[in-house]
Write a protein that holds these residues in place. Structure first.
Motif, PDB file in Angstrom:
ATOM      1  N   UNK A  15      46.039  50.344  40.185  1.00 51.07           N
ATOM      2  CA  UNK A  15      44.935  50.324  40.766  1.00 51.07           C
ATOM      3  C   UNK A  15      44.126  49.314  40.808  1.00 51.07           C
ATOM      4  N   UNK A  16      44.423  48.044  39.994  1.00 53.81           N
ATOM      5  CA  UNK A  16      43.594  47.169  40.285  1.00 53.81           C
ATOM      6  C   UNK A  16      44.254  45.595  40.688  1.00 53.81           C
ATOM      7  N   UNK A  17      45.527  45.675  40.807  1.00 48.90           N
ATOM      8  CA  UNK A  17      46.152  44.434  41.170  1.00 48.90           C
ATOM      9  C   UNK A  17      46.652  44.188  42.581  1.00 48.90           C
ATOM     10  N   UNK A  18      46.342  45.407  43.499  1.00 52.15           N
ATOM     11  CA  UNK A  18      46.674  45.116  44.927  1.00 52.15           C
ATOM     12  C   UNK A  18      45.603  44.116  45.773  1.00 52.15           C
ATOM     13  N   UNK A  19      45.989  43.922  46.874  1.00 50.75           N
ATOM     14  CA  UNK A  19      45.095  43.075  47.296  1.00 50.75           C
ATOM     15  C   UNK A  19      45.066  41.631  47.187  1.00 50.75           C
ATOM     16  N   UNK A  20      43.845  40.812  47.319  1.00 45.60           N
ATOM     17  CA  UNK A  20      43.847  39.508  47.135  1.00 45.60           C
ATOM     18  C   UNK A  20      43.381  39.025  45.580  1.00 45.60           C
ATOM     19  N   UNK A  21      44.003  38.570  44.834  1.00 43.30           N
ATOM     20  CA  UNK A  21      43.604  38.246  43.449  1.00 43.30           C
ATOM     21  C   UNK A  21      42.665  37.241  43.458  1.00 43.30           C
ATOM     22  N   UNK A  22      41.171  37.446  43.182  1.00 41.68           N
ATOM     23  CA  UNK A  22      40.208  36.409  43.263  1.00 41.68           C
ATOM     24  C   UNK A  22      40.099  35.470  41.881  1.00 41.68           C
ATOM     25  N   UNK A  23      40.452  36.030  40.873  1.00 44.19           N
ATOM     26  CA  UNK A  23      40.406  35.465  39.595  1.00 44.19           C
ATOM     27  C   UNK A  23      41.483  36.044  38.602  1.00 44.19           C
ATOM     28  N   UNK A  24      41.998  35.478  37.801  1.00 44.59           N
ATOM     29  CA  UNK A  24      43.081  35.942  36.810  1.00 44.59           C
ATOM     30  C   UNK A  24      43.188  35.146  35.500  1.00 44.59           C
ATOM     31  N   UNK A  25      42.887  35.686  34.502  1.00 39.43           N
ATOM     32  CA  UNK A  25      43.278  34.838  33.109  1.00 39.43           C
ATOM     33  C   UNK A  25      43.503  35.758  32.072  1.00 39.43           C
ATOM     34  N   UNK A  26      43.622  35.218  30.807  1.00 40.51           N
ATOM     35  CA  UNK A  26      44.131  36.310  29.825  1.00 40.51           C
ATOM     36  C   UNK A  26      43.155  37.439  29.299  1.00 40.51           C
ATOM     37  N   UNK A  27      41.975  37.305  29.845  1.00 41.60           N
ATOM     38  CA  UNK A  27      41.079  38.069  29.585  1.00 41.60           C
ATOM     39  C   UNK A  27      40.386  39.213  30.595  1.00 41.60           C
ATOM     40  N   UNK A  28      40.465  38.486  31.942  1.00 41.16           N
ATOM     41  CA  UNK A  28      39.689  39.385  33.112  1.00 41.16           C
ATOM     42  C   UNK A  28      40.494  38.708  34.268  1.00 41.16           C
ATOM     43  N   UNK A  29      40.834  39.840  34.942  1.00 43.24           N
ATOM     44  CA  UNK A  29      41.476  39.732  36.501  1.00 43.24           C
ATOM     45  C   UNK A  29      40.433  40.410  37.493  1.00 43.24           C
ATOM     46  N   UNK A  30      40.241  39.893  38.539  1.00 42.01           N
ATOM     47  CA  UNK A  30      39.614  40.530  39.657  1.00 42.01           C
ATOM     48  C   UNK A  30      40.204  40.573  40.789  1.00 42.01           C
ATOM     49  N   UNK A  31      40.440  41.458  41.820  1.00 39.58           N
ATOM     50  CA  UNK A  31      40.933  41.534  42.938  1.00 39.58           C
ATOM     51  C   UNK A  31      40.045  42.151  44.170  1.00 39.58           C
ATOM     52  N   UNK A  32      40.333  41.737  45.303  1.00 37.44           N
ATOM     53  CA  UNK A  32      39.752  42.330  46.480  1.00 37.44           C
ATOM     54  C   UNK A  32      40.778  43.090  47.157  1.00 37.44           C
ATOM     55  N   UNK A  33      40.670  44.523  47.339  1.00 31.40           N
ATOM     56  CA  UNK A  33      41.647  45.354  48.065  1.00 31.40           C
ATOM     57  C   UNK A  33      40.733  46.252  49.386  1.00 31.40           C
ATOM     58  N   UNK A  34      41.324  45.928  50.469  1.00 36.34           N
ATOM     59  CA  UNK A  34      40.745  46.381  51.667  1.00 36.34           C
ATOM     60  C   UNK A  34      41.025  47.964  51.577  1.00 36.34           C
ATOM     61  N   UNK A  35      42.132  48.420  50.866  1.00 44.26           N
ATOM     62  CA  UNK A  35      42.565  49.702  51.038  1.00 44.26           C
ATOM     63  C   UNK A  35      41.663  50.753  50.157  1.00 44.26           C
ATOM     64  N   UNK A  36      40.712  50.342  49.312  1.00 44.17           N
ATOM     65  CA  UNK A  36      39.918  51.303  48.335  1.00 44.17           C
ATOM     66  C   UNK A  36      39.277  52.302  48.991  1.00 44.17           C
ATOM     67  N   UNK A  37      39.360  53.455  48.564  1.00 44.75           N
ATOM     68  CA  UNK A  37      38.214  54.558  49.061  1.00 44.75           C
ATOM     69  C   UNK A  37      37.023  54.227  48.891  1.00 44.75           C
ATOM     70  N   UNK A  38      35.999  54.695  49.738  1.00 42.30           N
ATOM     71  CA  UNK A  38      34.541  54.346  49.733  1.00 42.30           C
ATOM     72  C   UNK A  38      33.858  54.558  48.269  1.00 42.30           C
ATOM     73  N   UNK A  39      34.405  55.864  47.617  1.00 47.64           N
ATOM     74  CA  UNK A  39      33.685  56.026  46.422  1.00 47.64           C
ATOM     75  C   UNK A  39      34.498  55.210  45.124  1.00 47.64           C
ATOM     76  N   UNK A  40      35.423  54.519  45.477  1.00 50.13           N
ATOM     77  CA  UNK A  40      35.970  53.534  44.566  1.00 50.13           C
ATOM     78  C   UNK A  40      35.835  52.344  45.160  1.00 50.13           C
ATOM     79  N   UNK A  41      34.991  51.985  45.770  1.00 54.42           N
ATOM     80  CA  UNK A  41      34.748  50.507  46.345  1.00 54.42           C
ATOM     81  C   UNK A  41      34.366  49.485  45.497  1.00 54.42           C
ATOM     82  N   UNK A  42      34.228  49.856  44.088  1.00 58.95           N
ATOM     83  CA  UNK A  42      34.169  49.151  42.714  1.00 58.95           C
ATOM     84  C   UNK A  42      34.779  49.848  41.634  1.00 58.95           C
ATOM     85  N   UNK A  43      35.607  49.101  41.028  1.00 55.18           N
ATOM     86  CA  UNK A  43      36.261  50.032  39.969  1.00 55.18           C
ATOM     87  C   UNK A  43      36.304  48.854  38.737  1.00 55.18           C
ATOM     88  N   UNK A  44      35.918  49.064  37.534  1.00 50.17           N
ATOM     89  CA  UNK A  44      36.418  48.360  36.252  1.00 50.17           C
ATOM     90  C   UNK A  44      36.895  48.973  35.221  1.00 50.17           C
TER      91      UNK A  44
END
Length: 242
Positions: A15-44
């Motif tokens: 759910x979180x590691x598809x698309x372009x990884x913007x940042x990743x370390x041992x504690x936090x990872x964030x990705x930009x995914x163009x295929x997210x549904x509108x109601x899930x356009x941000x998830x944590x």
């Protein structure tokens, strides 16, 4: 997180590691995914081992000034969302069964007074719904036409029902359960949760139970049913300006 099955771990990573990884370390990872549904356009997702993952659409990433860089923390990510006018919905607690508890559940004796429900139980289920509060029905989201439905009975009366459906295109089945108020505290919900979960495993799915952070009754039920906290999950609020 090794005490949860690899199916669960892989499901959440997907759910979180598809698309372009913007940042990743041992504690936090964030990705930009163009295929997210509108109601899930941000998830944590923040898991009990102290790690966090987030995913956003590329459009929201640009609006929040998120780009490939080092040194981004979950706190910094939330600050960037705030600055972009993005509001998250209240978090859900996510529960799953551990591998050890699955083995114990497999040894459970058949549950007396609990069984699978079908379309033939429509009149019975309609009577159950009529006795439940609107708040309870909305919060539990238990429906007879869901993928898998179980009920618990007292003197031939349906007093508790739980239903599941495959969730977010994975091998995870999301569970809701509702007990009529006069019959709460008698173990009906625990019976339904364990019965329906065992059946879901037989069909190749991992059960999942969600509740809001302040839902004391649901948190208590999760523990009694043998579920373990996996983490907290947030999505963008329907009222978000962005």
């Amino acid at each position: 997180m090794s005490y949860f099955s690899q199916t669960i771990v892989d499901f959440w990573r997907a759910q979180f590691l598809n698309g372009d990884i913007l940042h990743s370390d041992d504690n936090f990872t964030v990705a930009a995914d163009p295929d997210l549904d509108e109601d899930c356009r941000v998830m944590v997702l923040e898991t009990i081992d102290g790690r966090a993952m987030a995913v956003v659409t590329p459009e929201l990433a640009a609006r929040a000034g998120l780009r490939k860089r080092q040194g981004l923390s979950i706190a910094g990510f939330r600050h960037a969302l705030d600055g972009a006018g993005v509001m998250l919905h209240g978090a859900d607690r996510i529960y799953h069964f551990t591998e050890a508890e699955k083995k114990r559940l497999a040894l459970d004796e058949p549950v007396v007074g609990s069984r699978r429900l079908s379309a033939e139980d429509a009149a019975l289920f309609s009577g159950f719904q009529a006795q439940a509060s609107e708040k309870g029905l909305a919060g539990a989201s238990v429906e007879l036409d869901h993928w898998l439905v179980f009920g618990s009975f007292e003197q031939d009366r349906l007093v508790c029902a739980g239903s599941m459906y495959p969730w977010m295109n994975g091998r995870v089945a999301d569970l809701g359960v509702l007990t009529l108020e006069p019959y709460r505290g008698k173990g009906h919900a625990r019976k339904v949760v364990r019965s329906i979960s065992r059946h879901a495993w037989d069909l190749g799915y991992e059960p999942q139970y969600r509740c809001q952070l302040d839902n004391a009754a649901s948190i208590l039920l999760a523990g009694k049913a043998g579920l373990e906290l996996f983490g907290t999950w947030e999505v963008v609020s329907p009222d978000s300006a962005a």
